[in-house]
Design a protein around this motif. Structure first.
Motif, PDB file in Angstrom:
ATOM      1  N   LEU A  41       0.826  -1.204   0.000  1.00 43.63           N
ATOM      2  CA  LEU A  41       0.000   0.000   0.000  1.00 43.63           C
ATOM      3  C   LEU A  41       0.864   1.260   0.000  1.00 43.63           C
ATOM      4  O   LEU A  41       0.579   2.229  -0.710  1.00 43.63           O
ATOM      5  N   ASP A  63      -3.230   1.700   6.847  1.00 40.97           N
ATOM      6  CA  ASP A  63      -2.922   1.930   5.441  1.00 40.97           C
ATOM      7  C   ASP A  63      -3.984   1.381   4.501  1.00 40.97           C
ATOM      8  O   ASP A  63      -4.075   1.796   3.340  1.00 40.97           O
ATOM      9  N   LEU A  64      -4.786   0.461   4.987  1.00 41.42           N
ATOM     10  CA  LEU A  64      -5.814  -0.137   4.150  1.00 41.42           C
ATOM     11  C   LEU A  64      -6.816   0.899   3.647  1.00 41.42           C
ATOM     12  O   LEU A  64      -7.385   0.751   2.562  1.00 41.42           O
ATOM     13  N   GLN A 110      -3.869   4.762   2.416  1.00 40.54           N
ATOM     14  CA  GLN A 110      -3.068   4.774   1.192  1.00 40.54           C
ATOM     15  C   GLN A 110      -3.908   4.863  -0.081  1.00 40.54           C
ATOM     16  O   GLN A 110      -3.532   5.579  -1.013  1.00 40.54           O
ATOM     17  N   PRO A 111      -5.056   4.166  -0.195  1.00 42.02           N
ATOM     18  CA  PRO A 111      -5.879   4.358  -1.403  1.00 42.02           C
ATOM     19  C   PRO A 111      -6.337   5.809  -1.585  1.00 42.02           C
ATOM     20  O   PRO A 111      -6.430   6.290  -2.722  1.00 42.02           O
TER      21      PRO A 111
END
Length: 489
Positions: free
Chosen positions: A220, A358-359, A362-363
């Motif tokens: 990610l 981050d799941l 980050q997107p």
């Protein structure tokens, strides 16, 4: 010898070695920028984005798992070696097989030759993974630094030679392959360890369990850090990406060549300290000094001196890279600071907490960066400036809560470093350099002015003075001691 002193000496050895490596990288960058075209850098950058993603799979978090583990048996070391070697071979085959997809994505026929060649780096790095982890676990930081410097030196010389012979983008390909091979050879000699055959009776499931969360987090994070490269290559082609890539390369030199070695020192040190909350808290505060007063300040100078730096390092025809460099350096300040949260998550044995963060984080970062890249190279750089400060704050708050530490002192110490040192350095260097003709003189004058103002602030502001004094003390103590040779586990 105490763990703190070992950490100090390790930091000094790593940063000292990386200082030489930074010089080599900058010299190589300056020479190659005058021998090659922007498109040469751009086509290789298209491939390295894919190679870097596969490289995360090749590691699978097993190097961090091996360093973080309290103990590693001989059988586990052997099986970890073969696991990373197998993953490296798998990734090499997968990337080479993806060549037609990359050619179609970028509409760049030359990638048909570059992708298979660069895919070999993954196999070489897979073999090297546990050798590097072994040196880090044994706290042999001088050996690691020596490996990095020698590999960079030989790789730079090979790249320049190929470029002088008219090799074009093959100079960069040859450089990356050479660095990987030399680093492997030096690390094999340093460890004096030869793996035997895989041992079926020895399980390494615990390393894969730890590495899985690290792997997810790294994938990610890599997507956020390289979305600009992929998007610019797809939207605008190799020439625009080549200019952006050179600015990015200058900006990430302090990040990669300082934060990388610091991670190799900080992770094993914090991992050994995390069972004692008071000791862990002190270690985290001390670890933050390196990023807040070291890497961040260097990047502040880069932001303020972007115009003369581009003129000196890249030469004529690269002026459009200057504003991109300034913006990426500002974003890099917060990328550097966010490294502390990464250390805290891993050293406290909570990689899953960072993966959960981050799941979703980050997107969102990737979406913002791709949107910026759709507007061009400068748009991508502005997007980076927008997302990294937010990620730093959120990551630090989550990591502190996960590790049971107070976030307030960490945030305040970082803000104090930014306002007391980094910002004055950037403003003073920019103000003086933009009033002087001649890039080399402007660069020297800007550096002198920024350093002078930082010195005044450090003397006049007591909290900053205490922080700087602690950094100086750490460096002085480190300089007085050599490397401790620890027995192999």
């Amino acid at each position: 010898m105490t763990l703190a002193r070992t950490a100090v000496r390790g930091s000094a050895a790593s940063i000292g070695g990386q200082g030489f490596r930074i010089v080599l990288q900058l010299v190589g960058l300056a020479v190659l920028a005058r021998l090659l075209e922007p498109a040469d850098f751009g086509v290789v950058a298209m491939v390295t984005a894919a190679i870097g993603l596969a490289d995360i799979l090749r590691d699978f978090g097993l190097s961090s798992a091996a360093v973080q583990a309290p103990s590693v048996s001989r059988g586990e070391r052997v099986n970890l070696f073969w696991a990373n070697t197998g993953l490296g071979l798998l990734c090499t085959v997968a990337v080479a097989a993806s060549t037609p997809l990359l050619v179609a994505l970028y509409d760049e026929p030359t990638l048909a030759h570059i992708v298979p060649a660069l895919s070999l780096v993954l196999l070489i790095s897979g073999i090297n993974t546990q050798y590097r982890a072994d040196l880090g676990r044994a706290l042999r930081f001088v050996a690691l630094a020596s490996s990095d410097v020698l590999a960079q030196l030989v790789g730079t010389l090979v790249a320049i030679a190929v470029a002088l012979l008219g090799g074009g983008y093959w100079a960069i390909v040859a450089q990356q392959l050479t660095v990987a091979v030399v680093a492997l050879v030096v690390n094999v000699v340093s460890t004096r360890w030869r793996p035997g055959l895989p041992q079926r009776c020895t399980s390494i499931r615990r390393f894969f369990r730890f590495g899985l969360s690290v792997f997810g987090t790294q994938v990610l994070g890599y997507a956020a850090k390289n979305a600009d490269t992929v998007a610019l290559g797809a939207f605008w082609g190799s020439s625009v990406l080549g200019g952006y890539n050179r600015a990015q390369q200058i900006a990430v030199v302090p990040l990669n060549q300082i934060n990388g070695p610091l991670t190799r020192v900080a992770l094993p040190m914090l991992s050994k300290a995390h069972l004692d909350p008071a000791r862990f808290s002190r270690a985290v505060l001390r670890a933050q000094l390196a990023g807040a007063y070291g890497t961040a300040t260097v990047l502040a100078f880069v932001a303020g001196l972007a115009v003369p730096i581009v003129a000196v390092l890249l030469g004529p025809g690269w002026s459009e890279a200057a504003p991109i460099l300034a913006l990426l350096a500002i974003a890099g300040v917060f990328r550097s600071l966010s490294q502390l949260a990464y250390w805290m998550f891993l050293s406290s044995g909570r990689p899953g907490a960072q993966f959960a963060l981050d799941l979703w984080a980050q997107p969102v970062m990737v979406a913002v960066i791709v949107l910026g890249a759709s507007q061009g190279a400068v748009g991508a750089a502005w997007a980076a400036v927008a997302v990294w400060p937010v990620y730093w704050i959120v990551g630090l708050l989550v990591a502190s809560r996960s590790a049971g530490l107070a976030a307030g002192p960490l945030v305040w110490r970082a803000v104090r470093a930014l306002l007391g040192v980094a910002l004055p350095a950037a403003l003073a260097s920019w103000y003086v350099s933009q009033a002087i003709d001649g890039p080399l003189i402007a660069l020297a004058a800007g550096l002198a002015a920024g350093a002078a103002l930082v010195a005044v602030v450090a003397l006049a502001v007591r909290p900053v003075r205490r922080d700087v004094a602690e950094v100086v003390t750490l460096v002085r103590h480190a300089a007085q001691r050599g490397e401790k040779t620890s027995p192999q586990p």
